[in-house]
Scaffold this motif. Sequence first.
Motif, PDB file in Angstrom:
ATOM      1  N   ARG A 118       3.106   9.844  -7.771  1.00 22.53           N
ATOM      2  CA  ARG A 118       3.856   8.702  -8.291  1.00 22.53           C
ATOM      3  C   ARG A 118       5.288   8.717  -7.785  1.00 22.53           C
ATOM      4  O   ARG A 118       5.932   9.763  -7.740  1.00 22.53           O
ATOM      5  CB  ARG A 118       3.833   8.738  -9.826  1.00 22.53           C
ATOM      6  CG  ARG A 118       4.451   7.530 -10.489  1.00 22.53           C
ATOM      7  CD  ARG A 118       4.127   7.519 -11.971  1.00 22.53           C
ATOM      8  NE  ARG A 118       4.874   6.495 -12.690  1.00 22.53           N
ATOM      9  CZ  ARG A 118       4.766   6.269 -13.985  1.00 22.53           C
ATOM     10  NH1 ARG A 118       3.937   7.020 -14.709  1.00 22.53           N
ATOM     11  NH2 ARG A 118       5.471   5.321 -14.565  1.00 22.53           N
ATOM     12  N   THR A 119       5.767   7.539  -7.413  1.00 19.57           N
ATOM     13  CA  THR A 119       7.149   7.407  -6.979  1.00 19.57           C
ATOM     14  C   THR A 119       7.783   6.207  -7.660  1.00 19.57           C
ATOM     15  O   THR A 119       7.145   5.158  -7.812  1.00 19.57           O
ATOM     16  CB  THR A 119       7.255   7.241  -5.447  1.00 19.57           C
ATOM     17  OG1 THR A 119       8.624   7.008  -5.092  1.00 19.57           O
ATOM     18  CG2 THR A 119       6.420   6.083  -4.945  1.00 19.57           C
ATOM     19  N   THR A 120       9.020   6.388  -8.084  1.00 25.09           N
ATOM     20  CA  THR A 120       9.761   5.276  -8.662  1.00 25.09           C
ATOM     21  C   THR A 120      10.633   4.587  -7.618  1.00 25.09           C
ATOM     22  O   THR A 120      11.188   3.527  -7.884  1.00 25.09           O
ATOM     23  CB  THR A 120      10.648   5.764  -9.824  1.00 25.09           C
ATOM     24  OG1 THR A 120      11.558   6.753  -9.333  1.00 25.09           O
ATOM     25  CG2 THR A 120       9.806   6.356 -10.933  1.00 25.09           C
ATOM     26  N   ALA A 121      10.738   5.204  -6.436  1.00 27.71           N
ATOM     27  CA  ALA A 121      11.506   4.592  -5.345  1.00 27.71           C
ATOM     28  C   ALA A 121      10.675   3.487  -4.714  1.00 27.71           C
ATOM     29  O   ALA A 121       9.493   3.680  -4.411  1.00 27.71           O
ATOM     30  CB  ALA A 121      11.872   5.639  -4.302  1.00 27.71           C
ATOM     31  N   ARG A 122      11.264   2.335  -4.521  1.00 27.51           N
ATOM     32  CA  ARG A 122      10.521   1.201  -3.973  1.00 27.51           C
ATOM     33  C   ARG A 122      10.395   1.337  -2.464  1.00 27.51           C
ATOM     34  O   ARG A 122      11.387   1.508  -1.753  1.00 27.51           O
ATOM     35  CB  ARG A 122      11.239  -0.103  -4.321  1.00 27.51           C
ATOM     36  CG  ARG A 122      10.371  -1.336  -4.179  1.00 27.51           C
ATOM     37  CD  ARG A 122      10.994  -2.507  -4.912  1.00 27.51           C
ATOM     38  NE  ARG A 122      10.044  -3.600  -4.998  1.00 27.51           N
ATOM     39  CZ  ARG A 122      10.015  -4.638  -4.169  1.00 27.51           C
ATOM     40  NH1 ARG A 122      10.907  -4.714  -3.182  1.00 27.51           N
ATOM     41  NH2 ARG A 122       9.127  -5.596  -4.314  1.00 27.51           N
ATOM     42  N   PRO A 123       9.172   1.224  -1.918  1.00 27.86           N
ATOM     43  CA  PRO A 123       9.001   1.358  -0.472  1.00 27.86           C
ATOM     44  C   PRO A 123       9.463   0.111   0.266  1.00 27.86           C
ATOM     45  O   PRO A 123       9.565  -0.972  -0.316  1.00 27.86           O
ATOM     46  CB  PRO A 123       7.490   1.558  -0.321  1.00 27.86           C
ATOM     47  CG  PRO A 123       6.903   0.835  -1.491  1.00 27.86           C
ATOM     48  CD  PRO A 123       7.885   1.037  -2.612  1.00 27.86           C
ATOM     49  N   ALA A 124       9.717   0.284   1.554  1.00 23.55           N
ATOM     50  CA  ALA A 124      10.068  -0.866   2.390  1.00 23.55           C
ATOM     51  C   ALA A 124       8.819  -1.595   2.858  1.00 23.55           C
ATOM     52  O   ALA A 124       8.829  -2.807   3.065  1.00 23.55           O
ATOM     53  CB  ALA A 124      10.883  -0.410   3.601  1.00 23.55           C
TER      54      ALA A 124
END
Length: 285
Positions: free
Chosen positions: A167-173
Amino acid sequence: MSAPAQFPSTAPAPRIVIAGAGPAARALVSQLAKTKFPGTVTVLSSRDAAPQELLELAALPFVSVRFGQPASHIDAAAQVVSTADGMEFSYDQLVIATGSAPVHSPVEGAGRCLNYSTIDDAARIGDAVKEVTRVLGRRPLGILVGTGAAAGQAEAVLRARGVRPVRTTARPAAVVPTLAGSVLPAAGIVFDDGSRMNGDLVILAEDRIARDSLGASAGAKTAPAGGIVVGRDYRTSVPGIWAIGDAASFDGVRLGLLVASGSAAGVCAAELMSTVPEARLAAAA
């Protein structure tokens, strides 16, 4: 004691207008068909195109679907809803099912992902996990993007199906596609700095906000975090107006995260039928 009032058989057929044509609206029309609703139902759709399911419902004799005619304003006193093109529809009962909208612009390649925005998405994600597991011959590696209640629910769905997501809270490009010919839609995500995460499934569970402006135009109470406030019967604070699906809010939470559209539609249809005069119900039996 005087005899109870009788509704004349010539009473006008009850009119229901549904603002929206998404899953919640379609589920409601299906439920009304099962209960043999004795009036007319008008569905105001914001899209010119329509899924096959909606076209099938439009073929029902008591249903009229107006494509490309999104509801834009409600005159609750006159019981009239207007569309963006200036058309007006009178109603006896109005159901707002305008759904929700993403807070952010779409991630590049988001069409290759699975999306989790309502509890209805759980079954679709489960089917995708099953298929990818069959193709790979192993449990897939899932990447889950998002924060908040939707992401928490999506993670629970994946874990229940044997997937331990990264899980990642950083938004991907962007979402990275798989090689041509692969049955898997996405190979991972890439961030603005060029770093990436690889996996077999990408699930986006990003923030969404209820489309509640239509209800607000009628004076319906809205929740601080967005959404038309409803009770357990899906009635709003304005008589004759109801809300289901992601446009609604119950106890401060988007309704789509709490109740499946089919369940909400079943309860709402039963409540709507309770507003129909008894003589009409008898004639429809």
